[in-house]
Design an enzyme around this catalytic site. Structure first.
Site, PDB file in Angstrom:
ATOM      1  N   LYS A   1      -7.537  -4.207  -5.224  1.00 31.37           N
ATOM      2  CA  LYS A   1      -6.254  -4.622  -4.827  1.00 31.37           C
ATOM      3  C   LYS A   1      -6.263  -6.205  -4.538  1.00 31.37           C
ATOM      4  CE  LYS A   1      -5.193  -0.445  -2.220  1.00 31.37           C
ATOM      5  NZ  LYS A   1      -4.589   0.014  -0.795  1.00 31.37           N
TER       6      LYS A   1
ATOM      7  N   ASP B   1       0.827  -1.203  -0.044  1.00 26.97           N
ATOM      8  CA  ASP B   1      -0.040   0.052  -0.125  1.00 26.97           C
ATOM      9  C   ASP B   1       0.997   1.286  -0.131  1.00 26.97           C
ATOM     10  OD1 ASP B   1      -2.373   1.361   0.143  1.00 26.97           O
ATOM     11  OD2 ASP B   1      -1.999   1.509   2.481  1.00 26.97           O
TER      12      ASP B   1
END
EC number: 7.6.2.1
Lengths: 342, 1086
Positions: free
Chosen positions: B808, B405
């Protein structure tokens, strides 16, 4: 290992938890390996030479007395109908057979290492526990009861198949036979004789009574308590021949110690001359294509004659030397080339 | 599994049919409802443990025997019990028992910890309001409908609807760190207009059935008042306090329980974690299969040869070894089968029973090293690393893809206000700092060198910053701070202002409020729906907060609707440029866009601020619309979204802000090291492309030489082609450049020091990704995907920006399931990363290569069992064991297991410093290099060589079994013992040769094992064991040692069998002292 309770708190700052334990980091560099190989090689060659020479000095005399050939002295005994057969094997020594001389018998194609055979004994009987005389263990089967359902003591295949050829050795001096005394003591492991095997206690002063209600193994000519009537210390389960037999051989071709020649005129060895060996031929081996032989041998610090060990040491020692040399060459070459690069 | 089932029977059984549950607050029957039927809900007990005292044994055993190896050994054990086999059942039963026990103890211990944790939670005292009294109860006794009180810093015992808060504005703050890892304070709201008297609140709550989504909740509360229509209040996630979250900055709250125990969102989220099998275990299983094949073929060979051999006359049943009647009667085929089984049993030790236990112990203990590591310790939060599962440690050494991230992981998520742009004019915060002397009201914070916007615009912008947020002023000591601040305003001391405590769900918001403070507008707090700000003249302005249009990642903006004193209704909106620009006048955009883009390329987070004035009618429409949408039980989300979009239109843009999110310490070094280690780093972020790209440059993921392949909405814009056609064209083009033209490089070794190879970086955004993943024509999907994946695999770094959380996870899943199933690792901190973390193989770490010892163990067993196999040729195939049962039993569990465990735990074949300096070394162990087939084959061949050597070496020695100087002969057990001694010494010394890092533990364990073997052999052979039916090893070992020949043969065999290993070590050794360690492990010098 360490207490995990603290794990969530600040970690212990110890060498162990942080994996900083002081460590020795050996590096097998050429500087260590090449001399190492040289030293090992030299040492091995030294040992090898010692072993080989020692092995060479050991005298061995082997004679097959199975009686396969028609002209061999024991051929007569191979015929089944002959009972209590005796045959005579003669040999002559040109030089002194240095003492103490060990007298082995050897069998081949004989599988003492069969699994079923190997477990076929009752250890409790052999420790003299008379409780087990009446009910031998199942593993002894089919050698636990005779046809009349009497328990066999000692039960099992090993005991039943005990080697029962006997030998007498004579030196022939001017046509007369002079008996060479054979020493039957100390041929089995000390621990077997003194600790592992035990005779049953005599009942009313009679050793034989301890075996009441049992029968001898089928193939035995006489009962266990009659194995050596001359010497009570060599009788029953503590009979040395019995003990030697009970220690199973590792391979199908084996030899077992029969007697030692340590006494009297022959303590120094067997002098040169003619000898005659009387064989009481009882043990059948032809049914399974086995062979029987006699071996006279003396021993050294390394035991009986065995060239293998000496040769192996010589080979491995030489191998180490060769490798050391090769490595030295390679090392030198690389070292130089590296220096060239630099 | 079972637990869940029980739960559904007890709790949800009768509710399955309805999709909502009705809760009676305080269990009071309410007038208007049909009948008061207290439905049965499950109790508030949390059960995370797997076992109870009484089911531990059967359940654990069942689970353990589901493992192939254990099951196999169980079968062998049963065969030994049933069939007459050469070795007693003890020989395989004992190791199996040992393995099962050790595993059971480990699992029992872990479960005990879970029980303890459960108990701590379940027995925790809570305060429940019952019939007007506060009653202390154990947490597990809470029932749905109970009104529970929670005080500051306590965690909520169950999922509660917030009814009352000690704060005046009806809010409370929670942190959900233990739920989703976010440590920010989040604001939750009480149900509006509930009676102050909770004791007599006649209300019901209607809400959806429990579901695991932490951020979703819909419900409705009916409040019954006498003689009135029941009032209805909508309930959303902002009213729901989740079990596991902690109350912060609020003295006390009360709430009504809606979900309890295993139905709480926390419990639902932790359920059903499937046990992941590590790649190592999989390859171990593969090797086991190979050994199983060897085993079976050995047994078949022996059985066949046995019957061939027996066919010769006299061999089968010599007179000295007659068969008994039973054996004679047995059917020939049955005999063959039992013979086969016997051989299987005899050779079964080729499959190392202890392998799994060694691997398991290694993982279990190895995880402690991670926990203990000081370098993982964060002094700020006083916490070290936490290993959640020890099963996957070794995967850390095998990682190929790192997904990270951006915010909070690469960057600190610690925002600092940098600059703003009002009406197209730039205001630099840092400049104002230096010019504080000249700070006057009229002058403003404007950089004197630049033009400035009109004062009106300036103030509007700052007011917007002060109002448009969900920030709370920290309660504790706020007065003190306030006075400080008032005092200090003349003294030119900005420090007290800085100290003012704010709490917000996102650090950008605080940064913005702080930024506004710098420019003279201070947010004082929100009290009973009224926001107070202090303007530059130190006057307090008050605004009535009418609506908050919350931020969400899809809209990427938030708004507030406030009413000024003068009665104007204003809407302030702030959000990402992409979400604001389409909603404002285009001519305003042009002035600001340039600034925004410049800021973004500099790596700042940018937000645009807009406003609009609402007329009374407009507001009325918006107000009713919003209220209705909030009350909707079905599709509330969509309705709200539609309403928000409707309200947030036609705004005018006032300005933009730039906030810096600093890089984490050493982020760049870490990224470089990861790439050096051959891992591919993918950044998955929700941020905009420019910001993310500059972060990637900043942390050196992209370098100057990196050629960027961009696949974003921007590059897809092409006049001639449709988007999908353009996409395909671009994909093909990139594929040609990155995959086909690139020199063939092995996977995992993409980046090298040589500059000859072109580095590629790939950028894709969320919109394009969804186009790739779900193209309009389904047929293209696989083509797109494979092109995309191939491009990505050839790029050193991939940046995916504008990602939704689900996307994601999608990406991680796609890579994980690609060819070669690479090991993936995800790092993240926020809630939006949870799905991605769950999807990946590994949570986080650095270490590896432990799988190696598993294979070692198996080659141990090959040279262990081979002599036993060879012996069959010399004993008439009668299954005679070569070694004593004790040795068979102990070999794996005692004589050889400890050194291998210590080796696998402590070995550092390269020192830590070198490892840290040379990330490329990681490549050596990646891809399970130590567990590949070649080394496996090497070890197998070596094992065969050693086995042959051991057996025949001793065989030749025994051609004359008179090995002692007293002429006595050795028997079969001496034979086996000599072989076994050579074996134990060889395998242990071989390990010693491989050990490069000798700590005292290694010394202790290696020499200790050998000493133990010698000691054990003496002991085992030195006593007449009363429980044994035969004393076959009695004094065998001691007698062996009294023979010089035995010594000599042992020494030479050990040396000879170690010779290949020594040669290998020597030949692989680097020459010259400088390069000696690193040299070895690098495929190429640099």
């Amino acid at each position: 290992m360490k207490n995990e309770g603290e794990a969530t708190e600040r970690p212990d700052n110890t060498a162990f938890t942080q994996q900083w334990l002081p460590a020795w980091q050996p590096i097998l560099s050429a500087g260590i390996v090449i001399p190492g190989f040289l030293i090992i090689g030299l040492a091995f060659i030294g040992i090898g030479i010692g072993l080989f020479l020692t092995s060479q000095t050991i005298q061995v005399l082997e004679m097959d007395y199975t009686g396969i050939e028609k002209d061999s002295p024991c051929f007569r005994c191979t015929i089944q109908s002959v009972q209590n057969c005796t045959c005579e094997v003669t040999f002559s020594l040109s030089a002194l057979f240095t003492g103490p001389v060990f007298f082995y018998y050897g069998l081949s194609n004989y599988f003492q290492n069969f699994r079923k055979y190997g477990v076929s004994k009752d250890y409790y009987q052999l420790t003299g526990d008379t409780q087990y005389f009446k009910s031998p263990r199942d593993v002894c089967s089919p050698y636990s009861y005779d046809s009349k359902n009497n328990p066999i003591v000692p039960c099992g295949a090993i005991a039943n198949s005990m080697f029962n050829d006997t030998f007498e050795l004579y030196q022939i001096i001017n046509g007369t036979k002079k008996k060479v005394p054979l020493d039957g003591k100390g041929i089995s492991w000390w621990t077997d004789y003194n600790i592992k095997y035990r005779n049953p206690l005599s009942v009313n002063g009679s050793f034989a009574s301890a075996f009441d209600g049992t029968v001898k193994p089928i193939n035995w000519p006489k009962a266990a308590y009659e194995l050596d009537l001359t010497d009570p210390n060599n009788n029953g389960f503590l009979n040395q021949d019995f003990l030697v037999w009970m220690r199973r051989a590792a391979l199908p071709q084996f030899r077992k110690l029969y007697r030692r020649i340590t006494e009297g005129d022959y303590a120094m060895g067997l002098p040169a001359g003619n000898y005659s060996l009387t064989v009481h031929y009882n043990y059948p081996v032809l049914s399974f294509d086995g062979r029987k032989k006699l071996v006279f041998s003396n021993v050294s610090w390394m035991g009986g004659k065995n060239d293998f060990l000496g040769i192996a040491y010589l080979v491995v020692g030489s191998l180490c030397m060769v490798m050391a040399v090769v490595m030295l060459i390679v090392y030198a070459k690389f070292k130089f080339s590296e220096e060239d690069d630099a | 599994g079972l637990c869940k089932k029980l739960n559904s029977i007890y709790c949800g059984g009768d509710e399955k049919r309805v999709d909502s549950r009705t809760i009676y607050v305080g269990h009071r029957p309410c007038p208007d409802t049909e009948a008061f039927i207290p439905s049965k809900f499950c109790d508030n007990r949390i059960v995370s443990s797997k076992y109870t005292v009484w089911n531990f044994l059967p359940k654990n055993l069942f689970e353990q025997f589901r493992r192939i190896a254990n099951f196999y050994f169980l079968i062998i054990f049963l065969v030994q019990v049933i069939v007459d086999t050469p070795t007693s059942p003890v020989t395989s039963g004992l190791p199996l028992f040992f393995v099962i026990t050790v595993t059971a103890i480990k699992q029992g211990y872990e479960d005990w910890l879970r029980h303890k944790a459960d108990n701590e939670v379940n027995k925790y005292p809570v305060t429940v309001l019952e019939d007007g009294r506060s009653v202390k109860k154990e947490s597990e006794k809470i029932k749905v409908g109970d009104v529970v009180e929670v005080v500051e810093d306590e965690t909520f015992p169950c999922d509660l609807i917030l009814l009352q808060s000690s704060r005046e504005d009806g809010t409370c703050f929670v942190t959900t760190a233990s739920l989703d890892g976010e440590s920010n304070h989040k604001t939750h709201y009480t149900v509006p207009d509930t009676e102050k008297d909770l004791q007599a609140l006649p209300a019901t709550i209607e809400c959806e059935q429990p579901q695991p989504d932490l951020y979703k909740f819909v419900g409705r509360m009916h409040i019954y008042k006498p003689e009135q229509e029941p009032a209805v209040r909508s309930l959303g996630p902002e009213n729901l306090l989740l079990k596991g979250a902690t109350l912060k900055n609020t003295k006390k709250i009360s709430g009504v329980t809606v979900y309890t125990g295993m139905e709480t969102k926390m419990a639902l989220n932790y359920q059903g974690k499937s046990q992941k099998r590590s790649a190592v275990e999989k390859s171990i299983n593969a090797f086991l299969l190979v050994y199983l094949c060897i085993l079976i073929s050995k047994a078949v060979v022996c059985t066949t040869l046995k019957y061939v051999w027996q066919s010769k006359e006299g061999q089968d049943e010599p007179w000295y070894n007659q068969k008994n009647q039973k054996e004679k009667d047995t059917n020939m085929y049955l005999k063959m089968f039992t013979d086969f089984l016997s051989f299987m049993v005899l050779f079964n030790f080729i499959i190392p029973v202890s392998m799994y236990v060694t691997v398991e112990m290694q993982k279990f203990l190895g995880s402690f090293f991670i926990t203990w590591d000081k370098d993982f310790f964060d002094p700020e939060i006083q916490e070290g690393a936490l290993v959640n599962t020890s099963d996957l440690n070794e995967e850390l050494g095998q990682v190929e893809y790192v997904f990270t991230d951006k915010t909070g992981t690469l960057t600190q998520n610690n925002m600092e206000f940098i600059e703003c742009c009002i009406d197209g004019f730039q205001y630099k915060h840092r400049d104002t700092r230096s010019e504080l002397d000249g700070f006057t009201v009229t002058d403003g914070p404007v950089n004197k060198l630049q033009q400035k916007a009109g004062q009106e615009k300036e103030e509007l912008f700052l007011r917007a910053l002060c109002l448009c947020h969900t920030v709370q002023v920290k309660e504790a000591g706020s007065e003190e701070v306030l006075t400080d601040q008032v005092d200090g305003i003349d003294g030119m001391q900005p420090q007290p202002e800085e100290e003012r405590g704010f709490i917000a769900s996102s650090p950008d918001e605080i940064a913005l409020v702080r930024g506004a403070m710098e420019y003279g507008f201070t947010f004082l707090g929100l009290e009973s729906k009224s926001m107070k700000i202090k303007n530059r003249e130190n006057n307090i302005e008050e605004y009535k907060l009418l609506h908050v249009l919350n931020f969400d990642p899809v809209r990427r903006r938030m708004s507030v609707i406030v009413q000024t004193k003068s009665g104007e209704t204003l809407l302030f909106c702030k959000g990402a440029d992409s979400s604001i620009f389409p909603r404002v006048k285009p001519e305003e955009v042009d002035r600001i866009r340039m600034h925004v883009e410049r800021n973004a390329t500099e790596g700042y987070r940018t937000l645009c601020v807009a406003y609009k004035q609402l007329s009374a009618e407009e507001y009325a429409v918006a107000d009713t619309g919003l209220r209705e949408a909030r009350l909707a039980l079905q599709d509330r989300e969509q309705k709200l979204m539609a309403m928000y979009n409707q309200v947030e239109t036609g705004m005018s843009l006032i300005g933009a802000t730039a906030v810096e999110d600093r890089l984490q310490e050493e982020a760049a070094e870490t990224m470089e090291a990861l790439q050096g280690a051959g891992m591919k780093v993918w950044v998955l972020t929700g941020d905009k492309m420019e910001t993310a790209k500059s972060t990637c440059y900043a942390c050196r993921l992209f370098q100057r030489g990196t050629e960027l392949l961009e696949l974003t909405v921007r590059t897809l814009e092409d006049g001639r082609l449709k988007r999908e056609e353009k996409l395909l064209e671009l994909l093909r083009d990139y594929h040609r450049r990155a995959v086909q033209d690139a020199p063939p490089v092995k996977a995992g070794v993409t980046r090298s020091w040589s500059t000859a190879n072109q580095d590629y970086g790939f950028i894709i955004d969320g919109a394009t990704l969804s186009l790739v993943m779900n193209p309009s024509r389904e047929a293209d999907a696989s083509q797109y995907r494979s092109l995309f994946l191939q491009i990505c695999q050839n790029c050193t770094a991939v940046l995916c920006c504008r990602m939704a959380p689900l996307q994601k996870a999608q990406i991680v899943k796609m890579v994980k399931n690609s060819k070669g199933s690479p090991i993936t690792l995800s790092i993240g901190d926020g809630a939006n990363d949870v799905s991605m973390i769950l999807e990946a193989h590994v949570g986080i770490g650095i270490k590896g290569k432990e799988g190696r010892q598993a294979v070692r163990n198996s080659d141990y067993n090959l040279c262990f069992i081979l002599p036993q196999f060879l012996y069959q040729f010399f004993c008439g195939y009668s299954q005679q064991p070569l070694y004593d049962a004790a040795y068979l039993t102990m070999y794996n569990i005692c004589f050889t297991s400890m050194p291998i465990l210590a080796y696998s735990l402590l070995e550092q074949h390269i020192s830590m410093e070198i490892l840290l300096d040379n990330a490329a070394l990681y490549r050596e162990i990646a891809n399970n290099a130590m567990l590949r087939w070649r080394p496996f084959l090497y070890w197998t061949v070596l094992g065969i060589f050693q086995g042959l050597l051991f057996f025949f070496g001793v065989r030749f020695l025994f051609s004359n079994p008179a090995l002692q100087d007293n002429g006595q002969v050795f028997g079969n057990w001496s034979y086996g013992t000599i072989v076994f001694t050579v074996l134990v010494f060889t395998v242990t010394l071989k390990l010693a040769l491989d050990t490069r890092h000798w700590t005292w533990i290694n010394h202790f364990v290696i020499w200790g094992s050998l000493a133990f073997y010698v000691f054990f052999s003496f002991f085992w052979g030195g006593i007449i064991w009363p429980f044994l039916k035969q004393q076959r090893l009695y004094f065998v070992f001691a007698n062996m040692l009294s023979s010089v020949s035995a010594w000599l043969v042992i020494i030479i065999l050990i040396l000879l069998s170690l010779l290949p290993e020594i040669l290998l070590v020597v030949l692989r050794k680097p020459r010259g002292p400088h390069s000696r360690q690193v040299y070895l492990f690098l495929p190429f010098p640099f």
